[in-house]
Enzyme design. Structure first.
Site, mmCIF file in Angstrom:
data_model
loop_
_atom_site.group_PDB
_atom_site.id
_atom_site.type_symbol
_atom_site.label_atom_id
_atom_site.label_comp_id
_atom_site.label_asym_id
_atom_site.label_seq_id
_atom_site.Cartn_x
_atom_site.Cartn_y
_atom_site.Cartn_z
ATOM 1 C CG LEU A 11 -1.850 1.167 1.404
ATOM 2 C CD1 LEU A 11 -2.841 1.311 0.258
ATOM 3 C CD2 LEU A 11 -2.617 1.046 2.730
ATOM 4 C CG ASP A 12 1.834 2.796 3.759
ATOM 5 O OD1 ASP A 12 1.066 3.772 3.746
ATOM 6 O OD2 ASP A 12 1.729 1.867 4.577
ATOM 7 C CB THR A 18 1.194 6.882 3.612
ATOM 8 O OG1 THR A 18 1.878 5.704 3.233
ATOM 9 C CG2 THR A 18 -0.266 6.782 3.280
ATOM 10 C CE LYS A 46 9.908 6.254 1.402
ATOM 11 N NZ LYS A 46 10.313 6.825 0.130
ATOM 12 C CB ALA A 116 3.864 -3.741 7.099
ATOM 13 C CB SER A 117 -0.181 0.024 7.042
ATOM 14 O OG SER A 117 -0.970 0.965 7.743
ATOM 15 C CE LYS A 146 4.846 -6.186 3.026
ATOM 16 N NZ LYS A 146 4.401 -4.991 2.278
ATOM 17 C CD GLU A 170 6.631 -4.337 -0.853
ATOM 18 O OE1 GLU A 170 7.216 -3.244 -0.802
ATOM 19 O OE2 GLU A 170 5.932 -4.754 0.079
ATOM 20 C CG ASP A 171 7.385 1.313 -1.557
ATOM 21 O OD1 ASP A 171 6.795 0.373 -0.990
ATOM 22 O OD2 ASP A 171 7.689 2.364 -0.976
HETATM 23 C C1 G6P Z 1 4.215 0.412 5.799
HETATM 24 C C2 G6P Z 1 5.062 1.675 5.706
HETATM 25 C C3 G6P Z 1 5.902 1.834 6.952
HETATM 26 C C4 G6P Z 1 5.033 1.779 8.203
HETATM 27 C C5 G6P Z 1 4.283 0.441 8.233
HETATM 28 C C6 G6P Z 1 3.352 0.334 9.436
HETATM 29 O O1 G6P Z 1 5.028 -0.702 5.618
HETATM 30 O O2 G6P Z 1 5.910 1.632 4.575
HETATM 31 O O3 G6P Z 1 6.584 3.068 6.891
HETATM 32 O O4 G6P Z 1 5.801 1.919 9.364
HETATM 33 O O5 G6P Z 1 3.517 0.312 7.045
HETATM 34 O O6 G6P Z 1 2.347 1.293 9.311
HETATM 35 P P1 G6P Z 1 1.273 1.655 10.416
HETATM 36 O O7 G6P Z 1 0.235 2.417 9.618
HETATM 37 O O8 G6P Z 1 0.731 0.362 10.955
HETATM 38 O O9 G6P Z 1 1.949 2.454 11.448
HETATM 39 MG MG MG Z 2 5.671 0.210 0.788
#
Ligand code: G6P
Ligand code: MG
Length: 219
Positions: A11-12, A18, A46, A116-117, A146, A170-171
Site C-alpha cells: 500500500l504505502d 503516505t 519504509k 504491513a500497515s 517483511k 513493492e516499493d
Molecule cells: C508500511 C510503511 C511503513 C510503516 C508500516 C506500518 O510498511 O511503509 O513506513 O511503518 O507500514 O504502518 P502503520 O500504519 O501500521 O503504522
Molecule cells: Mg511500501
C-alpha cells in the site's frame, strides 16, 4: 513460473504516498525527544513495522526507552499520523494505479492487498479503493514482518492461488525480498538501484498495463 492469476499490492509507496505523513509524525516525535529526524532517516522506515520504526528512530537519536514508554510514544505518533490520513482524498491515489486496477479487473485478474500497515483499511476507505480488492491482508493479520512472506502468502491463500501464479508490487527492499521468499514474482516500484532483486522495476503505474506486466516478466 505459471500464468498470472492475481496481483498483490503493497500500500504505502505503491498505491499512495503516505511516507510524507509518516515523516511529519515521526519527526515531531523525535523533536519532542530532543533530536532531529531527516527525510533521509525516514527512508529507513519504509516497509518497516511501527514498533521497529520506533526502534530505528531511538537508534538515530541515541535514546533508550522502556517498553511501556515505547508503546505510548508509538500510539502518540499514530494519533498524529491519523490526523493526516483522515484528511486524504482519492486525488492522492498515485497516478495510473486506478487505471491499472481496471485493466486487471477487465482481464479477470484478482487483486489483493499485502501491507504491513495497521491503518490500511482506513487508508483504502479514504481513497475509496476498498471495493477493488478481492482480498485484504494488513498489519492486523500478520505476526511476521517483511521480508517474511507471511503477508503475501496469506493473500494468495485467501484468493485460492499458488504463489507461482501471483505477482507482487513493492516499493521497499524488504517487500521485494518477502515476495521472493514466498515464491512469487515481483515488480519493483521505484528505483532499480535499490530494488535490484525484483523481476523488473518501473518508476510508477503511469502508462502501465497488464500487457506490459506480462512482457516484462517474460523478458
Ligand atoms: C508500511 C510503511 C511503513 C510503516 C508500516 C506500518 O510498511 O511503509 O513506513 O511503518 O507500514 O504502518 P502503520 O500504519 O501500521 O503504522
Ligand atoms: Mg511500501
Amino acid at each position: 513460473m505459471g500464468t498470472i492469476s492475481a496481483c498483490i499490492f503493497d500500500l504505502d509507496g505503491v498505491v499512495v504516498d503516505t511516507a510524507k505523513y509518516h515523516y511529519i509524525a515521526w519527526k515531531s516525535l523525535a523533536n519532542g525527544l530532543g533530536f532531529d529526524f531527516t527525510e533521509e532517516d525516514n527512508e529507513r522506515l519504509k516497509g518497516v513495522s511501527r514498533m521497529r520504526s520506533l526502534e530505528i528512530l531511538m537508534e538515530i537519536g541515541g535514546v533508550d526507552l522502556d517498553e511501556e514508554t515505547q508503546l505510548k510514544l508509538a500510539a502518540k505518533k499514530n494519533e498524529e499520523y491519523l490526523e493526516y490520513i483522515l484528511k486524504m482524498t482519492p486525488d492522492e491515489i498515485l497516478p495510473g494505479v486506478k487505471i491499472f486496477f481496471e485493466d486487471l479487473k477487465a482481464k479477470g485478474i484478482k487483486i489483493a492487498l499485502g501491507s504491513a500497515s495497521k491503518n490500511a483499511m482506513t487508508i483504502l476507505e479514504q481513497l475509496k479503493l476498498t471495493s477493488y480488492f478481492d482480498a485484504i491482508v494488513d498489519g492486523t493479520h500478520v505476526s511476521k514482518a517483511k521480508p517474511d512472506p507471511e503477508v503475501f502468502l496469506k493473500g494468495a491463500e485467501l484468493l485460492g492461488f499458488e504463489p507461482a501464479n501471483c505477482v507482487v508490487f513493492e516499493d521497499a527492499e524488504a517487500g521485494v525480498e518477502a515476495a521472493i521468499n514466498g515464491g512469487m514474482r515481483c515488480v519493483g516500484i521505484g528505483s532499480p538501484d535499490i530494488l535490484n532483486k525484483a523481476n523488473f522495476v518501473v518508476p510508477g503505474f503511469e502508462g502501465f498495463t497488464f500487457e506490459k506486466l506480462e512482457s516484462g516478466l517474460n523478458k
